[in-house]
Design an enzyme around this catalytic site. Structure first.
Site, PDB file in Angstrom:
ATOM      1  N   LYS A  73       0.859  -1.182   0.000  1.00 18.87           N
ATOM      2  CA  LYS A  73       0.000   0.000   0.000  1.00 18.87           C
ATOM      3  C   LYS A  73       0.894   1.230   0.000  1.00 18.87           C
ATOM      4  CE  LYS A  73      -3.556   2.517   2.438  1.00 18.87           C
ATOM      5  NZ  LYS A  73      -4.590   2.508   3.465  1.00 18.87           N
TER       6      LYS A  73
ATOM      7  N   ARG B 232       1.162  10.257   5.579  1.00 21.68           N
ATOM      8  CA  ARG B 232       1.282   8.843   5.921  1.00 21.68           C
ATOM      9  C   ARG B 232       2.585   8.207   5.419  1.00 21.68           C
ATOM     10  NH1 ARG B 232      -3.758   8.698   7.771  1.00 21.68           N
ATOM     11  NH2 ARG B 232      -5.620   8.696   6.467  1.00 21.68           N
TER      12      ARG B 232
ATOM     13  N   GLU C  81       7.377  -6.638   1.308  1.00 18.34           N
ATOM     14  CA  GLU C  81       6.146  -6.500   2.097  1.00 18.34           C
ATOM     15  C   GLU C  81       5.232  -7.709   1.876  1.00 18.34           C
ATOM     16  OE1 GLU C  81       5.066  -4.542   4.354  1.00 18.34           O
ATOM     17  OE2 GLU C  81       6.060  -2.600   4.202  1.00 18.34           O
TER      18      GLU C  81
ATOM     19  N   LYS D  46      -2.159  -1.573  -3.856  1.00 16.29           N
ATOM     20  CA  LYS D  46      -2.997  -0.388  -3.827  1.00 16.29           C
ATOM     21  C   LYS D  46      -2.144   0.860  -3.900  1.00 16.29           C
ATOM     22  CE  LYS D  46      -6.020   1.979  -0.733  1.00 16.29           C
ATOM     23  NZ  LYS D  46      -6.363   2.167   0.622  1.00 16.29           N
TER      24      LYS D  46
ATOM     25  N   SER E  18     -10.149   5.528  -4.994  1.00 15.38           N
ATOM     26  CA  SER E  18     -11.066   6.649  -5.202  1.00 15.38           C
ATOM     27  C   SER E  18     -10.600   7.632  -6.268  1.00 15.38           C
ATOM     28  CB  SER E  18     -11.292   7.375  -3.874  1.00 15.38           C
ATOM     29  OG  SER E  18     -10.070   7.835  -3.338  1.00 15.38           O
TER      30      SER E  18
ATOM     31  N   TYR F 228     -15.063   1.097  -7.087  1.00 18.53           N
ATOM     32  CA  TYR F 228     -16.301   1.869  -6.934  1.00 18.53           C
ATOM     33  C   TYR F 228     -17.200   1.701  -8.158  1.00 18.53           C
ATOM     34  CZ  TYR F 228     -13.582   3.692  -3.112  1.00 18.53           C
ATOM     35  OH  TYR F 228     -12.818   3.770  -1.978  1.00 18.53           O
TER      36      TYR F 228
ATOM     37  N   ARG G 101     -10.718  10.109   1.426  1.00 16.81           N
ATOM     38  CA  ARG G 101     -10.559  10.716   2.753  1.00 16.81           C
ATOM     39  C   ARG G 101     -11.731  11.619   3.100  1.00 16.81           C
ATOM     40  NH1 ARG G 101      -3.984  11.282   2.674  1.00 16.81           N
ATOM     41  NH2 ARG G 101      -3.651   9.015   2.527  1.00 16.81           N
TER      42      ARG G 101
HETATM   43  C1  PBG Z   1      -7.503   3.391   5.331  1.00 19.95           C
HETATM   44  C2  PBG Z   1      -7.735   3.318   3.873  1.00 19.95           C
HETATM   45  C3  PBG Z   1      -7.546   4.289   2.874  1.00 19.95           C
HETATM   46  C4  PBG Z   1      -8.045   3.752   1.693  1.00 19.95           C
HETATM   47  C5  PBG Z   1      -8.473   2.463   1.982  1.00 19.95           C
HETATM   48  N1  PBG Z   1      -8.252   2.211   3.322  1.00 19.95           N
HETATM   49  C6  PBG Z   1      -7.062   5.693   2.969  1.00 19.95           C
HETATM   50  C7  PBG Z   1      -5.687   6.006   3.316  1.00 19.95           C
HETATM   51  O1  PBG Z   1      -4.835   5.154   3.525  1.00 19.95           O
HETATM   52  O2  PBG Z   1      -5.440   7.203   3.446  1.00 19.95           O
HETATM   53  C8  PBG Z   1      -8.107   4.444   0.353  1.00 19.95           C
HETATM   54  C9  PBG Z   1      -9.158   3.949  -0.575  1.00 19.95           C
HETATM   55  C10 PBG Z   1      -9.452   4.814  -1.742  1.00 19.95           C
HETATM   56  O3  PBG Z   1      -8.810   5.844  -2.008  1.00 19.95           O
HETATM   57  O4  PBG Z   1     -10.403   4.455  -2.455  1.00 19.95           O
HETATM   58  N2  PBG Z   1      -6.194   3.500   5.745  1.00 19.95           N
END
Ligand code: PBG
Length: 323
Positions: A196, A218, A234, A249, A275, A314, A206
C-alpha cells in the site's frame, strides 16, 4: 520465420466475434468487490461529492443498497465505517457495538451468502486521522498492533468473512492471525493491503471516510511510490505472517507491481482501484472529455491483465449493469 505479408495480426481483429474468440482477459462480476461506507443514524443516504454514485449510509439504508446490489449479481462488499466519535485511541474501531460491527451483524443476518470484507485500520476512528496511535509525535507501530488485533476480532465476531488490514504497521498480519486464532476465528481470512503506497489518489476517499490526517502525512508507514522491490518484501512478509490474499494499492499507477507480485507468488492477488482513479474518470466524463464506460472497462481490464485475481472498485455496481 514467416513475416509480413504472410503474417497479418489484423486478421483476428476484423470482427467483434473474432476479437472475442482471442480475447485474453475478461471481466467477470464475481471478481469485483464494492466498497461501502456506513455511518451512524437512521434513513441516511448522503451522496459524496468526490465519489459520484457512492454515498455514506446508515445501517438501514446500507441494507437496502446491499439488497439491490445482490439482485444485480454482486457478491462481495468491503465495509468502511464513520464512527459517532473519534478519540486518540480509536476506540470506535474495536467497539463491539461500533458502526462497522453493527453493519456486519445486520448484513450477515439478512444476506447469509454475501461475502463481507472489512477494512481494518484506525484512521477513521482516531481524532488525528492517523492509522495508528500517536506516541511522542509519531505513529507507534507496536502499540497499534494490539488495537488492530482487537478490531479484527470484533469484525470476525460480528460476521466478517475476511478482514483487510490497511494500516501498514509492521507485524500486523501476524498479530491479527494470532488474535483471530486465539478467539476461535481460524476460518476468518486475512486480505492484507500488503503493498500500500502513500498515494495522492486516495484524496476523494478521505472525504468519504472523514480520515484526512490532522498533521503530517502517511509517508512514515505507507510505501514510497518509487519502490517495487520493497513491495515484494512487504508481500513476502505478509505471506509468512499468514495472509490469505495480498493486495496492491493503488491499482492503475501500480500495474507493474501487480505483475511483479503475480510472477513471484502463487496466492490470490487483489488490487484496489482507488477513489482517485475512479474520480478522475468521472470528472473527465462529466466534462465530456472521455467516455466513462469505455474508460472504466479499459482500466479494470488492465488491472486484471496485470495479474489481479479480484479488484475492489467503486465501479462494481455500474459494472453489474454494463456486463
Ligand atoms: C484506510 C484506507 C484508505 C483507503 C483504503 N483504506 C485511505 C488512506 O490510507 O489514506 C483508500 C481507498 C481509496 O482511495 O479508495 N487506511
Amino acid at each position: 520465420m514467416s513475416t509480413f505479408p504472410a503474417t497479418r495480426l489484423r486478421r483476428l481483429r476484423r470482427t467483434g466475434a473474432l476479437r472475442g474468440l482471442v480475447r485474453e482477459t475478461r471481466l467477470d462480476l464475481a471478481d469485483f468487490v464494492l466498497p461501502l461506507f456506513v455511518c451512524p443514524g437512521d434513513g441516511i443516504d448522503r451522496p459524496l461529492e468526490g465519489l459520484p454514485g457512492i454515498a455514506q449510509r446508515s445501517v438501514d439504508e446500507l441494507a437496502l443498497e446491499v439488497g439491490e446490489c445482490m439482485s444485480l449479481g454482486i457478491s462481495s462488499v468491503l465495509l468502511f465505517g464513520i464512527p459517532e466519535e473519534k478519540d486518540e485511541e480509536a476506540s470506535g474501531a474495536y467497539d463491539d457495538d461500533g458502526i462497522v460491527q453493527r453493519a456486519l451483524q445486520s448484513l450477515r443476518e439478512e444476506f447469509p451468502g454475501l461475502v463481507l470484507l472489512t477494512d481494518v485500520c484506525l484512521c477513521e476512528y482516531t481524532s488525528h486521522g492517523h492509522c495508528g496511535v500517536i506516541r511522542d509525535g509519531e505513529v507507534s507501530n507496536d502499540e497499534t498492533l494490539e488495537l488492530l488485533g482487537r478490531t479484527a476480532v470484533s469484525h470476525a465476531e460480528a460476521g466478517a468473512d475476511a478482514v483487510c488490514p490497511s494500516d501498514m504497521m509492521d507485524g500486523r498480519v501476524g498479530t491479527i492471525r494470532s488474535a483471530l486464532d486465539d478467539t476461535g476465528h481460524e476460518q476468518t481470512a486475512i486480505v492484507a493491503y500488503s503493498a500500500k503506497y502513500a498515494s495522492a489518489f486516495y484524496g476523494p476517499f478521505r472525504e468519504a471516510a472523514e480520515s484526512t490526517p490532522a498533521f503530517g502525512d502517511r509517508r512514515s508507514y505507507q510505501m514510497d511510490p518509487a519502490n517495487v522491490r520493497e513491495a515484494l518484501r512487504e508481500v513476502e512478509l505478509d505471506i509468512q505472517e499468514g495472509a490469505d490474499v495480498v493486495m496492491v494499492k493503488p491499482a492503475l499507477p501500480c500495474l507493474d507491481v501487480i505483475r511483479a507480485v503475480r510472477e513471484r507468488f502463487d496466492l490470490p492477488i487483489a488490487a484496489y482501484n482507488v477513489s482517485g482513479e475512479y474520480a478522475m474518470v468521472k470528472a473527465s466524463a462529466a466534462r465530456g472529455w472521455l467516455d466513462e464506460r469505455q474508460a472504466a472497462l479499459e482500466s479494470l481490464t488492465a488491472i486484471k491483465r496485470a495479474g489481479a485475481d479480484f479488484v475492489v472498485s467503486y465501479w462494481t455496481k455500474e459494472l453489474a449493469r454494463w456486463l
